[in-house]
Design an enzyme around this catalytic site. Structure first.
Site, PDB file in Angstrom:
ATOM      1  N   LYS A  85       5.722   9.446   6.344  1.00  0.00           N
ATOM      2  CA  LYS A  85       5.065   8.191   6.697  1.00  0.00           C
ATOM      3  C   LYS A  85       4.204   8.347   7.947  1.00  0.00           C
ATOM      4  O   LYS A  85       3.231   7.622   8.134  1.00  0.00           O
ATOM      5  CB  LYS A  85       6.134   7.126   6.935  1.00  0.00           C
TER       6      LYS A  85
ATOM      7  N   GLU B 108       6.035  -5.200   7.868  1.00  0.00           N
ATOM      8  CA  GLU B 108       7.492  -5.163   8.004  1.00  0.00           C
ATOM      9  C   GLU B 108       8.028  -6.373   8.782  1.00  0.00           C
ATOM     10  O   GLU B 108       8.984  -7.006   8.326  1.00  0.00           O
ATOM     11  CB  GLU B 108       7.921  -3.839   8.648  1.00  0.00           C
TER      12      GLU B 108
END
Lengths: 295, 601
Positions: free
Chosen positions: B70, B171
């Site tokens: 990521k 998120e």
């Protein structure tokens, strides 16, 4: 035209009729009719009312008459217009009602579709939940055993370690505690038997091809004894219930010889090899007592 | 409409969840874990290992075991974050022809989305098994600071895994959704996310379904693993003083220490004191050595104080950037496993002046929020509307290298904006439209998305030509830019798709590749199921034979035993046809045994 004037005329006629009492009623009527003709008063004659007439000047009776008349007219007109209005209104209302019903139908349709969809989703969810619960129920026992074993394993590991250490003690030292040690060895055996009865089996990795589904590599080393990528040593025993691993074995894996591998990861291994030389015997749970490593 | 799953695609761990019967369910992986490590291992036998299993073989296969991908996704090879990572990971990061950071494994180069796709595919498979239905749509979360390229790359990863990514959401937004935000009007929420390896703080303003990210800050190299390490170091030091033995190079001892440290850390979240007991951790001629230490919460907090303090400054910076006082924040949400430590909530409440919320499992809250958004799309959730916002401002470079914003961040999309520009020098016949994304005023400080030229402007003194530049973002977040000379009507336009990232045809190719490998997975699973069934049948048949075999004539006993022996040999074949054939034979034998059992001897 002054309405009072005409009314006065009518009064005169009435007076005449009253004064002449001898004449028969029929004659009187005829006479009256003749007079009416003279006066141009017929049933068809209408009384015109000036635009500007003054209500206050009207004689009482006519005022009453007129009043009744106007009310009648007004009510008739009102009734007529009320009627059309009512029709119009009811048509409007119906149209409105139709529209609102249509709206309602559309809304209900959407609502129904949504409910249908959501009920479908729900029933699908439920079906799935049911089959999953069934599946899980079957696995529950295994799970519980697995969980229990997982909790117990560190203690069992330490018991194993204690036994291994004692077995590895120099003869002289060991003989002092031999009876005690024998007892502990038996307890250890018993524990392993209980595990086996619960379906918990140890994984036996040494010599097997390294398989991360069952083994966790902690270090790599070179070996003459084993082929590349096989497990050369078990550092911590792993357990499984059937195919389900409750804890992988911690193992050392033989790395490909330098000729096979372009980049040996030196920093990863060297220190472990030293460690291995020092501790291997004491950490392996071999079935036969390991040789003494003293001296 | 089938289910839309929610995926938290984390740096160290992933979590997948779905809305079912109105509640959010976390989907366990094949190994039973509620989160899956974001690790992919490639073996020389062309196997792809994912999650815990990939992690277990990392030591034997470090160059081909990829983690923390990521940190690379949607980034250039020469980006600072990538450079930092190149120094610490054992696998090879290479520069792709378009300048992106790619990874070389076993002589093949992979883009980060391909690697993430392998993890996503595994999560998808778990979800399909859980739901008993094919899944084709997902919501994936990304950090609030991800730019368009990183988001696009994440979307590509989903596509490669066979998932249509319906929305990419932030998120912190997902965490806020899980806590039920988005229903009331106007609230400000701080999301404190301390994960395995990264720390993010985000401040959101929520207004009628619009989740605006007011500010973000953090530390990309601070996480729960650092906390564990502090306990390990403390134990190591203590052991050394006491016993004179250094365990630093003892891999097994370290492994045991690591597990014990993690457990102790977790226990100290609810207890004041915990015992760390590691008998027989080492041995020397004098005998076995044990670790038996008591760690108090107080001591632990002392050990990690500076780590916790490192998270304070980013919080203050985020508040400052959002131009807010701590008292303006209505709620603070904790995300990430490490936030379970009381010292975190204590510190957070000191910074924001209020008790943070942590009722929802902080490892799962982001995935849960994503699943709720999935429920919004399928119509299962009705009282929330989440509008998409542009994460970072879009604009172009003007004279002197300045950045002019055409669309500022947090604008709800779709939308369009036009601005008029002119030439800088006399008789300038072309202008360069350099499209960038970011918040900096200097163009070079922002992320360059693409550039094109508008040519054929009639000669005129500078400042005279009028050039309209329009930015248009559609509902899918695709950006179209056009430039038009007002006088001539001359127009030039482009869609912002990769000057980096993956080209559409490349994605198509990768999708079909991934499909075939998932087909392989499916076949393998089927093989295993059949094999287990065969194994069971053989065992049962043997048991029955032992008991009732005598009722058969001898030659029949031999025949049946022969079938079973043969079947046992074929048990581990990789050939599906063979297994099926053998299965048929054993089934037949089993029914003969059953028949024999029914007829009294």
């Amino acid at each position: 035209m002054d309405p009072n004037q005409e009314i006065e005329n009518i009064d005169e006629i009435a007076d005449d009729a009253e004064t002449d009492e001898s004449v028969s009623v029929d004659d009187f009527i005829k006479e009256l009719e003749a007079k009416e003709k003279d006066l141009h008063i017929t049933a068809n004659t209408t009384i015109e009312i000036a635009q500007s007439f003054d209500d206050a000047n009207l004689p009482d009776f006519i005022r009453e008459d007129l009043h009744v008349e106007t009310i009648k007219q007004v009510t008739v007109a009102a009734a007529a217009s009320a009627k059309t209005k009512a029709i119009e209104a009811s048509a409007g209302a119906l149209e409105k009602e139709i529209a609102s019903l249509k709206e309602e139908i559309a809304r209900v349709k959407i609502e129904r579709d949504e409910l249908f969809q959501s009920s479908q989703r729900r029933s699908k969810d439920f079906e799935n939940l049911k089959s999953r619960t069934e599946r899980e129920r079957k696995e529950t026992f295994q799970h519980q055993v697995g969980n229990l074993a997982t909790q117990m394993l560190p203690a069992i590991d330490n018991l194993n370690r204690a036994v291994d250490f004692a077995l590895a003690m120099p003869e002289a030292q060991r003989s002092e505690i031999q009876p005690f040690l024998d007892g502990v060895v038996l307890v250890n055996q018993q524990v392993n038997e209980v595990l086996a009865e619960m379906g918990v089996q140890p994984i036996q990795p040494v010599g097997q091809l390294f398989d991360p589904r069952f083994h966790e590599a902690v270090a790599t080393e070179e070996s003459d004894e084993f082929d590349a990528n096989t497990v050369s040593a078990e550092l911590l025993r792993g357990y499984r219930i059937g195919e389900r691993v409750i804890r992988p074995s911690m193992v050392k894996v033989v790395k490909a010889s330098p000729s096979d591998q372009a980049e040996p990861d030196s920093h990863e291994t060297e220190s472990e090899d030293e460690f291995a030389a020092e501790h291997e015997e004491s950490l392996q749970h071999s079935d036969t007592p390991p040789p003494d490593n003293e001296e | 409409m089938s289910k839309v799953i929610g995926i938290d695609l984390g740096t160290t761990n992933c979590c997948v969840s779905v809305l079912e019967n109105g509640t959010v369910q976390i989907i366990s992986n094949k190994e039973g874990g509620r989160t899956t490590p974001s690790v992919v291992g490639f073996t020389d036998k062309d196997e792809r290992l994912v999650g815990q299993i990939a992690k277990r073989q990392a030591v034997t296969n470090p160059a081909n075991t990829l983690y923390a991908v990521k940190r690379l996704i949607g980034r250039k090879f020469n980006a600072p974050e990538v450079e930092k990572m190149r120094g610490v990971v054992p696998f090879e990061i290479v520069e792709a022809p378009n300048g992106d950071a790619h990874i070389k494994v076993l002589d093949r180069v992979y883009s980060p989305p391909e690697i993430s796709a392998i993890v996503l595919q595994r999560l998808k498979l778990a979800a399909e098994e859980f739901l008993g239905d094919r899944i084709s749509e997902a919501i994936i979360t990304v950090p609030a600071y991800f730019d368009d390229m990183q988001r696009q790359a994440t979307r590509d990863a989903g596509k490669i895994a066979g998932l249509e990514v319906e929305r990419i959401i932030n998120e912190p937004t997902a965490a806020a959704l899980a806590y039920g935000f988005g229903k009331k009007k106007s609230e400000k929420v701080a999301v404190y996310d301390l994960g395995g390896g990264t720390f993010d703080i985000s401040i959101l303003e929520i207004n009628d379904g619009v989740f605006e990210v007011l500010s973000t800050s953090g530390n990309t190299f601070l996480g729960g693993e650092d906390f564990d390490q502090r306990i390990i170091d403390w134990l190591l030091a203590g052991f050394k003083t006491e016993n004179g033995v250094d365990l630093k190079n003892d891999r097994l001892a370290l492994q045991r220490l690591k597990e014990a440290a993690e457990r102790a850390k977790c226990e100290l979240s609810s207890l004041k004191e915990t015992n760390i007991s590691l008998p027989f951790i080492a041995a020397d001629p004098s005998g076995p050595k044990h670790i038996n230490a008591n760690l108090t919460r107080e001591k632990f907090e002392e050990l990690v104080k500076d780590l916790v303090d490192q998270s304070v400054e980013p919080c203050q910076k985020a508040l400052w950037d959002a131009k807010l006082q701590p008292s303006d924040i209505d709620k603070v949400i904790l995300v990430g496993g490490q936030t379970r430590s009381p010292i975190i909530s204590k510190t957070v409440s000191e910074v924001f002046g209020k008790e943070p919320s942590s009722e929802i499992n902080p490892d799962e809250v982001v995935a849960m929020g994503a699943a709720i958004q999935g429920g919004v799309l399928t119509g299962d959730v009705k009282d929330i509307v989440l509008l998409d916002v542009l994460p970072l401002s879009l604009g172009l470079e003007t004279r002197g290298g300045l950045f002019v914003k055409l669309i500022s961040r947090n604008s709800t999309i779709p939308l369009k904006n036009t601005m008029t520009f002119t030439t800088v020098v006399d008789n300038q016949q072309s202008v360069e439209i350099h499209i960038l994304q970011g918040e900096r005023e200097i163009a070079a400080g922002n992320r360059s998305l693409n550039k094109f030229e508008l040519v054929g402007i009639p000669p005129a003194p500078r400042g005279v030509p009028q050039i309209d530049v329009s930015f248009e973002i559609d509902a899918n977040g695709i950006v179209n830019v056009s430039a038009q000379d007002k006088m001539t009507g001359l127009e030039q336009a482009m869609q912002i798709t990769p000057s980096s990232g993956l080209a559409p045809e490349e994605i198509e190719r990768l999708i079909s590749e991934a499909e075939s490998s998932s087909e392989k997975d499916r076949e393998e699973r089927e093989l295993i199921t059949k094999r287990n069934r065969l194994d069971n049948m053989i065992k049962n048949a043997r048991k029955a034979m032992a008991e009732f075999g005598r009722s058969f004539p001898t030659e029949e006993q031999v025949e049946i035993n022969g079938i079973l022996n043969q079947a046992e040999e074929s048990l581990f074949t990789e050939d599906m046809a063979e297994i099926e054939l053998v299965l048929g034979r054993v089934e037949e034998a089993a029914s003969r045994i059953t028949a024999a059992m029914m007829t009294p001897a």
